[in-house]
Scaffold this motif. Structure first.
Motif, short mmCIF file in Angstrom:
data_model
loop_
_atom_site.label_atom_id
_atom_site.label_comp_id
_atom_site.label_asym_id
_atom_site.label_seq_id
_atom_site.Cartn_x
_atom_site.Cartn_y
_atom_site.Cartn_z
N VAL A 1 0.88 -1.22 0.03
CA VAL A 1 -0.14 -0.04 0.12
C VAL A 1 0.89 1.30 -0.02
O VAL A 1 0.42 2.31 -0.47
CB VAL A 1 -1.17 0.04 1.12
CG1 VAL A 1 -0.17 0.33 2.67
CG2 VAL A 1 -2.10 1.00 1.06
N TRP B 1 -4.38 -0.36 -4.16
CA TRP B 1 -4.41 0.38 -3.09
C TRP B 1 -5.34 -0.19 -1.96
O TRP B 1 -5.07 -0.48 -0.83
CB TRP B 1 -4.62 2.01 -3.15
CG TRP B 1 -4.47 2.79 -1.86
CD1 TRP B 1 -3.41 3.31 -1.61
CD2 TRP B 1 -5.82 3.24 -1.39
NE1 TRP B 1 -3.64 3.98 -0.57
CE2 TRP B 1 -5.18 4.05 -0.21
CE3 TRP B 1 -7.01 3.04 -1.09
CZ2 TRP B 1 -6.07 4.73 0.63
CZ3 TRP B 1 -7.91 3.69 -0.46
CH2 TRP B 1 -7.17 4.33 0.51
N LEU C 1 -4.46 -2.64 1.27
CA LEU C 1 -4.70 -1.94 2.62
C LEU C 1 -5.58 -3.15 3.21
O LEU C 1 -5.45 -3.05 4.49
CB LEU C 1 -5.80 -0.63 2.14
CG LEU C 1 -6.20 -0.11 3.63
CD1 LEU C 1 -5.04 0.50 4.40
CD2 LEU C 1 -7.20 1.09 3.20
N THR D 1 -4.80 -5.20 6.84
CA THR D 1 -5.80 -5.23 7.97
C THR D 1 -6.28 -6.48 8.50
O THR D 1 -6.40 -6.91 9.71
CB THR D 1 -6.82 -4.43 7.61
OG1 THR D 1 -6.33 -3.12 7.35
CG2 THR D 1 -7.99 -4.26 8.74
N LEU E 1 -9.44 5.83 7.03
CA LEU E 1 -7.91 5.52 7.67
C LEU E 1 -7.89 5.91 8.93
O LEU E 1 -6.73 5.37 9.56
CB LEU E 1 -7.09 6.15 6.55
CG LEU E 1 -7.05 5.66 4.92
CD1 LEU E 1 -6.44 6.55 4.16
CD2 LEU E 1 -6.69 4.34 5.02
N LYS F 1 -7.87 2.97 11.25
CA LYS F 1 -6.87 2.14 11.05
C LYS F 1 -5.63 2.77 11.78
O LYS F 1 -4.63 1.81 12.36
CB LYS F 1 -6.30 1.86 9.62
CG LYS F 1 -7.45 0.72 8.98
CD LYS F 1 -7.21 0.65 7.43
CE LYS F 1 -8.38 0.30 6.61
NZ LYS F 1 -9.03 -0.92 7.30
N ALA G 1 -1.33 2.03 7.76
CA ALA G 1 -2.36 3.02 7.58
C ALA G 1 -1.80 4.49 7.01
O ALA G 1 -2.25 5.15 6.17
CB ALA G 1 -2.90 3.09 9.11
N ALA H 1 -1.11 4.35 3.58
CA ALA H 1 -2.34 4.44 2.64
C ALA H 1 -2.67 6.04 2.69
O ALA H 1 -3.08 6.63 1.67
CB ALA H 1 -3.17 3.63 3.16
#
Length: 503
Positions: free
Chosen positions: A142, A151, A155, A159, A237, A240, A273, A276
């Protein structure tokens, strides 16, 4: 320019060496699962494969970090006349890849099979190693992905395994932590997907391109849609990154996890995070007041709430969880400027935080899990368990003390102080004095947070409850402490080693 190792087709150009920091950990996860099927009892082989995959990933990410900022490594490039590249690893992206992979390597050392008497993980070591490798591949991907599809996939790859990692311990607390993380992850994913869809509608392109964003911002109707997309992506985001008010899962997930998994959430997951977020921010330079105000509010609320609640914690893991919330505010603070220096300042602060937090988690894991003389295992989940640690165990106490001083921004933890100055510089440069004052006040509160724990290390052991003497530190944990500790010492003595990677 494409490296000589690239192989071109009529559609796209591939360079497997540039993709290496993503591909190698992913292949390592597959290799661990295959090895578990063929030889399930050779658990240390699985961990060894994981360490080798991460070491190779570090080596492959290093060239991008050492290149000039105007000559990033690129691959997945379309042929002329478009020439757009969907994967671009410049100094900042490669430094974040190094942070994600290096922190995952420390986590695997802490999770080495047979070193923790409390180890009762569901699925065994192979599952843990494969999940860590898969999430690390997503974090590395990412950071350099520029198209919406890659992306989003990277991401979520960073996660979803983290949710399973929290649940691996298999008790009630782990279940609650995993459920909290799962719930927030679903909400986060919904926001991110909706934001990505609105980005596509407003710009007409499935890439995070500054030119397309600038065109959309110049059009009154498309500007509204793009700003809504940016705010939704930022909110998604924010979950995260543990930014308030999206932070609620953080203390519960940390406390329900094993210490190595909590370290993974605090380090590798946060790198993913921010990586991204920086891809988004680079495309939004010039977006104006709505995005700037959003970043400023998130930064101020996060650092204030995190510091105030960290002040009253007695569980060191929960203290570090609220520290994550506070430090997340510092991480996004420079992004409120939305200028050319903001991304590098944010990335530099995050990497400084990651190094210090990893050292703290290594010491907490050793104190919590290492058998004491007499065979007892003191769970060490109170600050009193660290009374006199600096005198009784200078290596552990010294490492933890330096980590706490770095997080507080006090000498000799110089890297923490410089990271705060670098984070404040774009804010002051833009004349955001109210936000700068809030940050300075929170820096003072943060000093109180970490010195409260540091003072416990300095006490006479006779002042507190008697603490059993630790046996020999397991070699993998000692290796993790040495690696993370050396990184912290080196960056405190020579901060340019870290900040110089960011271009």
């Amino acid at each position: 320019m494409i490296a000589p190792t690239a192989a071109s087709t009529s559609l796209v150009t591939f360079d497997w060496l540039v993709l290496g920091p993503v591909v190698v950990p992913a292949l390592g996860a597959v290799a661990v699962l295959v090895a578990d099927v063929l030889a399930p009892r050779l658990v240390r082989v699985h961990a060894t494969v994981g360490l080798l995959a991460l070491a190779a990933g570090l080596a492959l990410a290093m060239p991008g970090a050492l290149r000039a900022g105007d000559a990033p490594l690129r691959t997945l490039c379309l042929p002329a006349p478009d020439g757009a590249c969907l994967f671009e690893a410049g100094p900042l992206a490669s430094a974040l890849q190094l942070g994600a992979i290096g922190s995952a390597l420390v986590v695997l050392l802490l999770s080495w099979p047979g070193t923790d008497p409390r180890e009762h993980l569901r699925g065994g070591p192979a599952v843990l190693v494969s999940l860590v490798l898969a999430a690390t591949a997503g974090a590395a991907g990412v950071a350099a992905a520029h198209d919406l599809g890659s992306w989003l996939v990277c991401l979520e790859l960073a996660t979803l395994p983290a949710i399973a990692l929290v649940a691996l311990r298999g008790d009630v607390h782990a279940g609650r932590g995993a459920l909290a993380l799962l719930t927030t992850s679903l909400v986060s994913f919904a926001m991110v997907v909706l934001g990505a869809a609105l980005w596509l509608v407003s710009t007409g392109e499935a890439v995070f391109a500054p030119g397309a964003a600038a065109d959309a911002l110049a059009h009154p109707q498309r500007r509204v849609v793009l700003l809504l997309a940016a705010l939704l992506l930022l909110a998604g985001l924010g979950f995260k990154l543990s930014l308030a008010p999206f932070h609620v899962w953080t203390p519960q997930a940390y406390a329900g996890s094993t210490e190595p998994v909590a370290a993974f959430l605090a380090a590798t997951s946060k790198v993913a995070a921010l990586a991204a977020l920086l891809v988004l921010v680079k495309a939004l330079v010039g977006a104006g007041a709505p995005v700037i105000v959003a970043f400023g509010l998130l930064a101020a609320v996060s650092m204030t709430l995190g510091n105030v609640l960290a002040l009253v914690q007695d569980d060191p893991v929960r203290l570090l969880a609220w520290s994550t919330v506070a430090q997340a505010g510092w991480v996004v603070l420079p992004l409120s400027a939305l200028d050319g220096r903001a991304a590098a300042a944010s990335g530099g602060y995050l990497l400084a935080y990651v190094v210090a937090t990893l050292v703290a988690f290594v010491v907490v894991h050793v104190v919590t899990s290492t058998p004491r003389l007499g065979g007892a295992v003191d769970h060490g989940r109170t600050l009193t368990a660290y009374t006199g640690l600096l005198r009784a165990h200078p290596l552990l106490g010294g490492a933890l003390g330096l980590a706490l001083l770095s997080l507080a921004g006090l000498p000799p933890g110089v890297i923490g102080l410089i990271a705060k100055v670098v984070a404040l510089r774009p804010v002051v440069g833009q004349g955001q004095w109210v936000l700068a004052v809030v940050a300075v006040l929170n820096a003072v509160i943060g000093v109180a947070v970490y010195l409260r724990w540091f003072a416990v290390l300095l006490r006479d052991p006779q002042e507190g409850p008697a603490q059993p003497v630790l046996r020999t530190i397991p070699r993998p944990a000692l290796a993790a402490l040495v690696l993370a500790g050396l990184a912290l010492v080196a960056t405190s003595v020579m901060p340019q080693l870290l900040l110089g990677l960011l271009g």
